[in-house]
Scaffold this motif. Structure first.
Motif, PDB file in Angstrom:
ATOM      1  N   TRP A  38       0.839  -1.199   0.000  1.00 40.39           N
ATOM      2  CA  TRP A  38       0.000   0.000   0.000  1.00 40.39           C
ATOM      3  C   TRP A  38       0.876   1.253   0.000  1.00 40.39           C
ATOM      4  N   MET A  78       1.354   4.725  -2.791  1.00 34.16           N
ATOM      5  CA  MET A  78       0.634   5.924  -2.371  1.00 34.16           C
ATOM      6  C   MET A  78       1.316   7.213  -2.802  1.00 34.16           C
ATOM      7  N   LEU A 124      -6.947   3.272  -3.846  1.00 35.82           N
ATOM      8  CA  LEU A 124      -6.266   2.091  -3.305  1.00 35.82           C
ATOM      9  C   LEU A 124      -7.173   1.206  -2.453  1.00 35.82           C
TER      10      LEU A 124
END
Length: 612
Positions: free
Chosen positions: A42, A46, A109
């Motif tokens: 993740w 980002m 996401l």
């Protein structure tokens, strides 16, 4: 004494605790490879905007447009104080969480948000939930299993509404009864916090954060909030580092070892420096020396207190080690969440907040979310929602209540009451008032007298139920009509309050309300045996109560299950609880801890408690 010397002084004290803790952290890390990979994946994907969004926690009522959750990739939503959904039934709370979560999962996401509430003695802002004794009562039980069971039921009722983060337990060590948050503390001794704090963490988080019924614990308020001078809320704790570590830190050491995943910074200061901007305590001590691997969240607008310049305040707090910022204000209001995001981004672009600090904060948040499997269990659980306030959960709370009651006086063995008596008077303003019985942080932030919550049993109702139709039970709020009865139970107590409003300073004392004392006096004048039940969030002044009562039961703030009190009054359970605070005779004796000279002249010593 220099900082180095103070730390050396404490080294041997903490070595035994820290070594197994570090071993536990390493073992836990070995089991969390999948979560770490998910969090790292993740993070790598980002943008800066998305990272800052994860660091932003917005109050539910601050939104002008819930779509900001998606647009800004927000990491968390809370309901704090009185900012509840309009519908506070379990179904209404579940809808609020589920609606927010659905919006979070629409972001690029699809990182789930984590919804937080002050579930400090049950899921206490949900109408119909089971309300447990506040921590001061749990501290009197001296029983970790009681604390753990209460926290486990709280977790199940929270998960039923989809909420997976409780701003609890509070491991403050309350050292001055003037403090309005005394009831949120397990007591005046660090051993109580160190033993009972981890029990609450176990109950909330369960065996694994990955379990669908696990709730993230948030140990608070780091650090020293219970030791402020004169018991002033959000005040200044004045002591050297050795005392801070000895008195106020053990609850955190033990809770971290137990696996607590989040910690909340304190509004208070240590020797004049606010904790929200205290890099030595938050980063060097908490994250460094103690090895805390979770994330640190600010208190409600706590960052704002660092400086009138909001950007400077953000700079201080984030660089000090605060990872997520709790923001109660919306667009158009002072220091709102959009402004926070914009100013933090400016600070990063200006090089004042290192990108590495942002990545550290975000990774900590994402790692907890990954460990909790939030993506696999993002919504409320209908089966658990149906069990909110269930008879099974109420029986757990009933058992908790009876194990928290401290018998302070029992002249002529007035207690337990005989179940074969003919007439019992149940008097006092609090005898049939569930709001007074529960105290603050119940539906409303400050609590409220009256019928504030559906479900639960008052002392009056519990005694009527237990004694049955063969005994005449007469209710008299003002104490009239007691003549001719076989005995009386008089229920009196502090009116509900919470932080700030509960402080007793500026000439205010810890005496009980005049109406309560008048009712007790009137019953006493009837010449019958009198057992007095006292609801309070701390030791209160008992002078007139001692004179007018044959027996006194300190019931603290027991919550919704008055049957637990009836169990003790009628002898179905013998009192086992012991005082978690030294009980002063007068305001002049406060502070009245075992180390203070006044404690030797106290009304009741720490650990006091009679039985049958």
């Amino acid at each position: 004494m220099t900082m180095t010397a103070r730390m050396v002084t404490c080294l041997l004290v903490w070595a035994a605790a820290l070594l197994p803790m570090v071993a536990g952290v390493r073992a836990c890390a070995a089991d969390d490879d999948a979560a770490a990979k998910k969090a790292d994946g993740w993070l790598a994907a980002m943008t800066l905007d998305e990272k800052i969004g994860q660091m932003t926690q917005v109050d539910f009522k601050a939104f002008k447009d819930l779509g900001d959750i998606t647009r800004l990739s927000l990491g968390s939503v809370l309901c704090g104080g009185n900012s509840d959904p309009d519908d506070i039934t379990p179904a209404g709370w579940a809808k609020a969480q589920d609606d927010c979560q659905a919006l979070a999962l629409k972001a690029r996401l699809k990182i789930p948000l984590i919804f937080g509430v002050d579930a400090v003695h049950g899921h206490n802002n949900v109408d119909g939930a089971v309300i447990f004794p506040h921590n001061v009562g749990l501290g009197a039980s001296r029983d970790p299993s009681v604390v753990e069971k209460a926290a486990r039921v709280t977790a199940l009722e929270m998960v039923g509404t989809g909420i997976r983060w409780a701003f609890a337990p509070c491991v403050a060590v309350a050292r001055n009864e003037r403090w309005g948050r005394t009831y949120e503390s397990f007591g005046e001794r660090p051993e109580l916090a160190a033993e009972l704090g981890p029990a609450a963490v176990r109950g909330l988080q369960g065996d694994s954060l990955a379990a669908a019924d696990s709730v993230l614990a948030c140990v608070k308020h780091f650090v020293g909030d219970g030791g402020t001078t004169n018991g002033v809320d959000q005040g200044n704790t004045e002591c050297d580092e050795a005392a801070l570590r000895q008195i106020h830190l053990p609850g955190y050491v033990a809770s971290i070892k137990q696996g607590a995943g989040s910690i909340m910074a304190s509004y208070s200061s240590w020797n004049g420096k606010k904790l929200h901007g205290h890099k030595y305590l938050v980063t060097d001590l908490l994250k460094g020396e103690l090895g805390f691997g979770g994330f640190v969240v600010s208190d409600w607008a706590g960052v704002d207190q660092l400086s009138p310049d909001f950007k400077a305040a953000i700079d201080q707090s984030i660089n000090a080690g605060v990872d997520m910022v709790m923001i109660p204000n919306g667009p158009g209001q002072k220091n709102n969440y959009v402004e926070f995001i914009d100013k933090l981004k400016e600070l990063v672009n200006e090089g004042k907040v290192p990108a590495s600090r942002i990545d550290d904060a975000v990774r900590r948040i994402l790692l907890i979310k990954a460990r909790m499997n939030l993506a696999d269990h993002p919504y409320s659980d209908p089966a658990l929602k149906a069990k909110v306030g269930s008879a099974e959960h109420r029986e757990v709370a009933r058992d908790c209540v009876r194990k928290t009651l401290v018998l302070l006086k029992n002249d002529r063995k007035v207690l337990p009451l005989s179940k074969s008596i003919k007439k019992l008077v149940v008097a006092g303003p609090a005898a049939n008032d569930i709001g007074i019985q529960c105290g603050g942080w119940t539906i409303a932030w400050q609590g409220k007298a009256g019928d504030v919550i559906h479900g639960g049993t008052t002392v009056l109702a519990a005694l009527k139920e237990a004694l049955g139709p063969g005994v005449e039970v007469v209710h008299s709020a003002d104490g009239s009509g007691a003549a001719g009865a076989d005995a009386a139970v008089v229920v009196i107590g502090e009116r509900p309050y919470a932080e700030m409003f509960g402080d007793r300073r500026g000439g205010k004392d810890l005496g009980l309300p005049a109406d309560d004392l008048a009712a007790l006096k009137k019953v006493r004048e009837a010449g019958i045996p009198v057992a007095t039940v006292v609801f309070s969030g701390r030791p209160v002044l008992l002078g007139p109560v001692l004179e007018s009562s044959d027996a006194i039961l300190a019931a603290w703030l027991p919550g919704t299950e008055g049957r637990g009190i009836a169990d003790v009054l009628l002898g179905d359970y013998k009192p086992t609880a012991k005082l978690p605070h030294t009980w002063p005779r007068s305001m002049e004796q406060i502070p009245c801890n075992p180390e203070d000279g006044a404690a030797s002249e106290a009304l009741f010593p720490f650990g006091f408690g009679l039985s049958y």
